[in-house]
Design a protein around this motif. Structure first.
Motif, mmCIF file in Angstrom:
data_model
loop_
_atom_site.group_PDB
_atom_site.id
_atom_site.type_symbol
_atom_site.label_atom_id
_atom_site.label_comp_id
_atom_site.label_asym_id
_atom_site.label_seq_id
_atom_site.Cartn_x
_atom_site.Cartn_y
_atom_site.Cartn_z
ATOM 1 N N GLY A 266 0.841 -1.182 0.000
ATOM 2 C CA GLY A 266 0.000 0.000 0.000
ATOM 3 C C GLY A 266 0.880 1.237 0.000
ATOM 4 O O GLY A 266 1.911 1.275 0.678
ATOM 5 N N VAL A 267 0.499 2.233 -0.765
ATOM 6 C CA VAL A 267 1.291 3.469 -0.848
ATOM 7 C C VAL A 267 0.378 4.657 -0.560
ATOM 8 O O VAL A 267 -0.847 4.578 -0.714
ATOM 9 C CB VAL A 267 1.946 3.621 -2.233
ATOM 10 C CG1 VAL A 267 2.984 2.538 -2.458
ATOM 11 C CG2 VAL A 267 0.898 3.614 -3.343
ATOM 12 N N PRO A 268 0.963 5.774 -0.125
ATOM 13 C CA PRO A 268 0.145 6.968 0.120
ATOM 14 C C PRO A 268 -0.570 7.423 -1.152
ATOM 15 O O PRO A 268 -0.137 7.129 -2.268
ATOM 16 C CB PRO A 268 1.183 8.007 0.574
ATOM 17 C CG PRO A 268 2.344 7.210 1.070
ATOM 18 C CD PRO A 268 2.383 5.988 0.221
ATOM 19 N N ALA A 269 -1.653 8.150 -0.968
ATOM 20 C CA ALA A 269 -2.406 8.676 -2.102
ATOM 21 C C ALA A 269 -1.494 9.513 -2.994
ATOM 22 O O ALA A 269 -0.683 10.306 -2.505
ATOM 23 C CB ALA A 269 -3.567 9.530 -1.589
ATOM 24 N N GLY A 270 -1.622 9.303 -4.290
ATOM 25 C CA GLY A 270 -0.830 10.053 -5.249
ATOM 26 C C GLY A 270 0.498 9.420 -5.601
ATOM 27 O O GLY A 270 1.189 9.884 -6.519
#
Length: 272
Positions: free
Chosen positions: A35-39
């Motif tokens: 999972g990665v931060p938004a954007g």
């Protein structure tokens, strides 16, 4: 665009977060889905298969290069750098190690990057605070820390500090051709680290000193043998250079490095 390899790790994760806070476009590269931060765009690749990295590099301005512990046995740094050059990425920030500067660890990664024709910056951190997570299970179940060389102190660095320095080196010009040695604020022994964990828990944590052989057997489960031997040498009989505190973090971040106690307070749930 900034490409961050090793994006799942103790340095890669906070580095991606620091770049997002600075509104930098980021591609997070890892061997497994995360999972990665938004954007943030994620790209799955393995540096041991250099061509798998190529799609992430298109249009990139700089690469943060972090190799896994098994890369020295399974990877080819020159093949990775060939892919970087083919993508016209001009600049690389390499996460190296303090042991390269002291001669404990091989310099092959640094040598290859320096000879690549790319602009480069080297980060040489020493002992990580997060190495203490190897004790988490025994602290949770027994309130014990077992480690060798109980009263030998060397500086230990918060990976978040490494990430903040890396973010500066990646975002700003003026760091090319520079080697930064990154340490914590003071030498700290394993026995003192155990005491700091106990203080954060509000309970006594007993320290048990391992033999070198016991520690070696444990470390070989996740580190190549030459690195294990060099690490044990540095922990057991550190030189004056290995025990010294570097000024580079304070100079770059404008504040002292975080203490081990601060790292413990932030990660204490791992030990409860």
């Amino acid at each position: 665009m900034i490409v961050v390899t090793g994006a799942t790790g103790n340095v890669g994760q906070p580095l991606v977060q620091a770049l997002v806070r600075a509104d930098e476009p980021v591609i997070a590269v890892s061997r497994r889905e995360i999972g990665v931060p938004a954007g943030v765009r994620h790209h799955q690749a393995d540096l041991a298969e250099p061509q798998s990295l190529a799609p992430a590099l298109q249009g990139a301005a700089v690469l943060f290069l972090l190799t896994s512990p098994d890369f020295m046995a399974n990877g080819n740094i020159n093949a990775v750098l060939d892919v970087v050059r083919a993508a016209d990425v001009p600049r690389v920030v390499l996460l190296s190690s303090h042991g390269v500067g002291t001669g404990r660890h091989p310099s092959v990664l640094e040598d290859s990057v320096q000879q690549s024709g790319l602009e480069w910056t080297m980060l040489r951190p020493g002992n990580f605070d997060s190495n203490a997570l190897q004790w988490a299970d025994m602290v949770r179940t027994q309130r014990v820390v077992a480690a060798p060389f109980g009263d030998v102190a060397v500086p230990a660095i918060d990976p978040a500090d490494i990430a903040e320095v890396a973010a500066i080196a990646l975002r700003e010009q003026g760091h090319q051709g520079t080697i930064y040695t990154l340490t914590g604020p003071e030498p700290i022994s394993p026995r003192q680290q155990a005491a700091a964990i106990g203080a954060a828990l509000g309970e006594s944590v007993r320290f048990v000193e391992q033999s070198r052989a016991e520690a070696r057997t444990q470390m070989l489960r996740y580190m190549p043998e030459p690195i294990v031997e060099a690490t044990l040498d540095a922990l057991g009989t550190p030189s004056a250079t290995e025990q010294a505190v570097s000024p580079d973090i304070e100079r770059l971040l404008g504040r002292p490095p975080r203490t081990f106690a601060e790292w413990v307070a932030r990660t204490i749930t791992a030990f409860k």
